[in-house]
Design a protein around this motif. Structure first.
Motif, PDB file in Angstrom:
ATOM      1  N   LYS A 102       0.836  -1.208   0.000  1.00 53.12           N
ATOM      2  CA  LYS A 102       0.000   0.000   0.000  1.00 53.12           C
ATOM      3  C   LYS A 102       0.867   1.253   0.000  1.00 53.12           C
ATOM      4  CE  LYS A 102      -4.153  -1.800   2.219  1.00 53.12           C
ATOM      5  NZ  LYS A 102      -5.004  -1.785   3.421  1.00 53.12           N
ATOM      6  N   SER A 103       1.901   1.264   0.803  1.00 54.63           N
ATOM      7  CA  SER A 103       2.806   2.416   0.862  1.00 54.63           C
ATOM      8  C   SER A 103       3.481   2.639  -0.486  1.00 54.63           C
ATOM      9  CB  SER A 103       3.848   2.183   1.953  1.00 54.63           C
ATOM     10  OG  SER A 103       4.804   3.207   1.952  1.00 54.63           O
ATOM     11  N   LEU A 104       3.919   1.567  -1.100  1.00 56.14           N
ATOM     12  CA  LEU A 104       4.549   1.666  -2.420  1.00 56.14           C
ATOM     13  C   LEU A 104       3.545   2.163  -3.444  1.00 56.14           C
ATOM     14  CD1 LEU A 104       7.057   1.185  -4.132  1.00 56.14           C
ATOM     15  CD2 LEU A 104       6.344  -1.188  -4.386  1.00 56.14           C
ATOM     16  N   SER A 105       2.321   1.691  -3.350  1.00 58.72           N
ATOM     17  CA  SER A 105       1.275   2.123  -4.276  1.00 58.72           C
ATOM     18  C   SER A 105       1.011   3.616  -4.143  1.00 58.72           C
ATOM     19  CB  SER A 105       0.005   1.322  -4.009  1.00 58.72           C
ATOM     20  OG  SER A 105      -1.059   1.790  -4.785  1.00 58.72           O
ATOM     21  N   VAL A 106       0.941   4.097  -2.895  1.00 55.62           N
ATOM     22  CA  VAL A 106       0.729   5.531  -2.657  1.00 55.62           C
ATOM     23  C   VAL A 106       1.913   6.327  -3.204  1.00 55.62           C
ATOM     24  CG1 VAL A 106       0.592   7.298  -0.848  1.00 55.62           C
ATOM     25  CG2 VAL A 106      -0.806   5.227  -0.686  1.00 55.62           C
ATOM     26  N   SER A 107       3.110   5.848  -2.963  1.00 54.96           N
ATOM     27  CA  SER A 107       4.306   6.532  -3.466  1.00 54.96           C
ATOM     28  C   SER A 107       4.292   6.612  -4.979  1.00 54.96           C
ATOM     29  CB  SER A 107       5.575   5.810  -3.011  1.00 54.96           C
ATOM     30  OG  SER A 107       5.696   5.879  -1.618  1.00 54.96           O
ATOM     31  N   LEU A 108       3.925   5.538  -5.612  1.00 57.36           N
ATOM     32  CA  LEU A 108       3.899   5.523  -7.079  1.00 57.36           C
ATOM     33  C   LEU A 108       2.790   6.412  -7.626  1.00 57.36           C
ATOM     34  CD1 LEU A 108       4.583   1.769  -7.867  1.00 57.36           C
ATOM     35  CD2 LEU A 108       6.116   3.700  -8.251  1.00 57.36           C
ATOM     36  N   SER A 109       1.696   6.499  -6.924  1.00 62.07           N
ATOM     37  CA  SER A 109       0.603   7.346  -7.416  1.00 62.07           C
ATOM     38  C   SER A 109       0.930   8.828  -7.266  1.00 62.07           C
ATOM     39  CB  SER A 109      -0.705   7.021  -6.713  1.00 62.07           C
ATOM     40  OG  SER A 109      -0.634   7.380  -5.357  1.00 62.07           O
TER      41      SER A 109
END
Length: 121
Positions: A102-109
């Motif tokens: 989830k953290s990686l997803s937020v960072s990528l978004s």
């Protein structure tokens, strides 16, 4: 104290036993009788003492084999138990990985589209 009467190789026997043990003793006596008859048919006329000794030796041989097999199976079960995954630890690991994804997803978004390289150009 009850007394159980039975025959082994056509010879009568009586055994005193605890209350409720009668059926178990009759069952065991029946198995001994069957083994004694089998051995008697194989070896002919053998005195009762020798015949019962042969039954005991063969029976305890079977018991020893069964004990060894049980010990092997117990060892295998213990090995499998030791290799089992701790469900709580696995659940914690999955939760940690979920948070990281989830953290990686937020960072990528949050990445600026201009800073992303378009390999299709």
């Amino acid at each position: 104290m009850p007394t159980v009467n039975f025959k082994i190789n056509s010879k009568n026997y009586s055994v005193d036993c605890g209350a409720g043990q009668e059926e178990q003793i009759l069952s065991i006596a029946s198995q001994i009788d069957a083994k004694a008859k089998q051995l008697s048919s194989m070896f002919g006329d053998v005195d009762s003492e020798t015949l019962l000794l042969m039954v005991c030796i063969l029976t305890f041989g079977d018991v020893s084999k069964a004990k060894a097999k049980v010990a092997g199976l117990e060892a295998e079960v213990n090995k499998l138990r030791s290799e089992m995954v701790d469900e709580d630890a696995l659940s914690d690991l999955i939760s940690q990985l979920t948070r990281k994804v989830k953290s990686l997803s937020v960072s990528l978004s949050n990445v600026d589209n201009d800073s992303v390289i378009d390999f299709n150009r």
